[in-house]
Design an enzyme around this catalytic site. Structure first.
Site, PDB file in Angstrom:
ATOM      1  N   LYS A   1     -12.049  -0.490   6.031  1.00 24.79           N
ATOM      2  CA  LYS A   1     -12.420  -1.333   4.885  1.00 24.79           C
ATOM      3  C   LYS A   1     -13.458  -2.379   5.317  1.00 24.79           C
ATOM      4  O   LYS A   1     -14.520  -2.026   5.779  1.00 24.79           O
ATOM      5  CB  LYS A   1     -11.148  -1.936   4.309  1.00 24.79           C
ATOM      6  CG  LYS A   1     -10.020  -0.906   4.087  1.00 24.79           C
ATOM      7  CD  LYS A   1     -10.406   0.113   3.059  1.00 24.79           C
ATOM      8  CE  LYS A   1      -9.564   1.360   2.951  1.00 24.79           C
ATOM      9  NZ  LYS A   1      -8.246   1.442   3.463  1.00 24.79           N
TER      10      LYS A   1
ATOM     11  N   TYR B   1       0.854  -1.183   0.000  1.00 21.27           N
ATOM     12  CA  TYR B   1       0.000   0.000   0.000  1.00 21.27           C
ATOM     13  C   TYR B   1       0.900   1.246   0.000  1.00 21.27           C
ATOM     14  O   TYR B   1       1.841   1.336   0.797  1.00 21.27           O
ATOM     15  CB  TYR B   1      -0.932  -0.012   1.218  1.00 21.27           C
ATOM     16  CG  TYR B   1      -1.706   1.271   1.358  1.00 21.27           C
ATOM     17  CD1 TYR B   1      -2.459   1.766   0.299  1.00 21.27           C
ATOM     18  CD2 TYR B   1      -1.669   2.005   2.532  1.00 21.27           C
ATOM     19  CE1 TYR B   1      -3.156   2.950   0.406  1.00 21.27           C
ATOM     20  CE2 TYR B   1      -2.372   3.196   2.649  1.00 21.27           C
ATOM     21  CZ  TYR B   1      -3.105   3.662   1.572  1.00 21.27           C
ATOM     22  OH  TYR B   1      -3.784   4.846   1.680  1.00 21.27           O
TER      23      TYR B   1
END
Ligand code: LCS
Length: 391
Positions: free
Chosen positions: A207, A110
């Protein structure tokens, strides 16, 4: 596929009616301060020698309920819930690393975790070696006497590359190195790294754990000694505390995690299968497709393949045209929402990564990342099919 699903655990995770006047839903303790019973106990609570609450930055009962739930679903000894996924990654690494230490991390990562390593930890004297994490031997080759952490992210954002968790754990354990793994993409429904020997799991709870795209949060879960140091030393100073209402929303989100993930898994497999047969799609990256280079590994270490996939439509122009044409899919970053989200990695989440480095790790110019939602699979496929016709 490894069978390790959590249908019943998630529904009751964190519940404690006895501690909450019979309330089955965990109450939201909307308080920044808690009074001490007396001076002696106050001193003991303040120093963490006696359980109890005193100031919101160091804990709150709603936060504790969430931390209990996270331990139950990930199989951890202790958890620390925080304000965002980056707060979790930062707090974990700043707990484990000091000037002079070394960390081995995947080159496919990420992008903001990359930025943490390059822009914040490197200037503080931590050295980083990025490796192709699809080969565990590369971790072994990168390890030095001063290596303290082996970092894993699997599946990786956005390339969907996998890391062989037991193999990297074995290499790290032999050398006394702490393993930290970002389990955001898979969720504990599909993959439980702590049960495979990983020391600390980190999450962006923004998320799938929250699940509805309406909050920001993060967590670290695992070895009690590390988690409590992260709470009492690092986060006491960094201050990335989670609010009680957010903690409650995640507790609620976790109750439907199994139902949502089952649907995310099934929809993503259907969409990946459709895309892989489409003439305008050059490549599909989804660990549930037998064409994925680590399909066999996915079958060993994952109970399901997740709701995330990436596909390549050629160049920047084609990528942009497709995301501008879809109707049901929302053009948005983030992931793990009940709604399907699509984004163009090269110009969005990974825009900060220089093009050469992007290409080297597989983030091609036409790569689109899809967070497949829980709508009807046929509707998502019809939206993508219509947009592909116009690319
Ligand atoms: N770890 C992974 C794997 C992530 O995908 C993200 C955020 C984070 C950590 C950080 O979590 P946050 O602080 O945002 O809660 N990923 C994002 C993405 O791919 N698009 O927007 C955010």
């Amino acid at each position: 596929m490894a069978e390790d699903v959590l249908y019943t655990t998630v529904v009751h995770a964190g519940e404690d009616p006895k501690a909450n006047l019979g309330s089955l839903s965990v109450p939201i303790y909307q308080s920044a301060v808690f009074t001490f019973p007396d001076a002696e106990q106050g001193a003991a609570i303040h120093e963490g020698e006696q359980p109890g609450y005193f100031y919101g930055r160091m804990g709150n009962p709603t936060q504790s309920a969430l931390e209990t739930a996270l331990c139950q679903i990930e199989g951890g000894e202790a958890a620390l819930a925080l304000a965002s996924g980056m707060a979790a990654v930062t707090t974990t690494l700043m707990t484990l690393l000091r000037s002079g230490d070394h960390i081995v991390a995947p080159e496919s990562l990420y992008a903001t975790t990359n930025a943490l390593l390059d822009q914040l930890l490197t200037p503080l004297g931590v050295s980083v070696t990025y490796v192709d994490a699809t080969d565990p031997g590369n971790y072994a080759a990168a390890i030095r006497p001063e290596t303290r952490v082996a970092y894993l992210e699997s599946p990786a954002n956005p390339t969907m590359k996998l890391v062989d968790i037991p193999a990297v754990v074995a290499i790290a354990k032999e050398r006394g190195i702490t393993t930290v793994m970002d389990n955001t993409f898979a969720t504990p429904f599909n993959q439980r790294p702590l049960t495979l020997g990983v020391d600390i799991v980190v999450h962006s709870a923004t998320k799938y754990l929250g699940g509805h795209g309406d909050l920001m949060a993060g967590a670290l879960i695992g070895k009690r000694e590390v988690v409590e140091r992260a709470r009492w030393q690092t986060n006491k100073i960094l201050g990335g505390v989670i609010g009680p209402q957010t903690a409650w929303l995640i507790l609620r989100g976790i109750k439907t995690l199994a139902l949502r993930m089952e649907r995310h898994n099934a929809n993503a497999l259907a969409v990946a299968t459709f895309l892989s047969g489409h003439p305008k799609v050059r490549a599909v990256h989804y660990p549930g497709l037998p064409s994925h280079p680590d399909y066999a590994l996915a079958c060993r270490q994952m109970a399901g393949f997740g709701g995330m996939l990436a596909f390549d439509v050629g160049g920047v122009e084609e990528g942009r045209r497709l995301v501008n044409t879809v109707r049901l899919c929302s053009l948005a970053v983030s992931l793990g929402d009940v709604s399907t989200l699509i984004q163009h990695s090269a110009s969005m989440t990974h825009a900060s990564v220089p093009r050469e480095r992007r290409l080297a790790v597989g983030i091609t110019d036409g790569l689109l990342r899809l967070s497949v939602g829980i709508e009807r699979a046929e509707d998502i496929i019809a939206d993508l099919a219509g947009a592909l016709d116009r690319v």
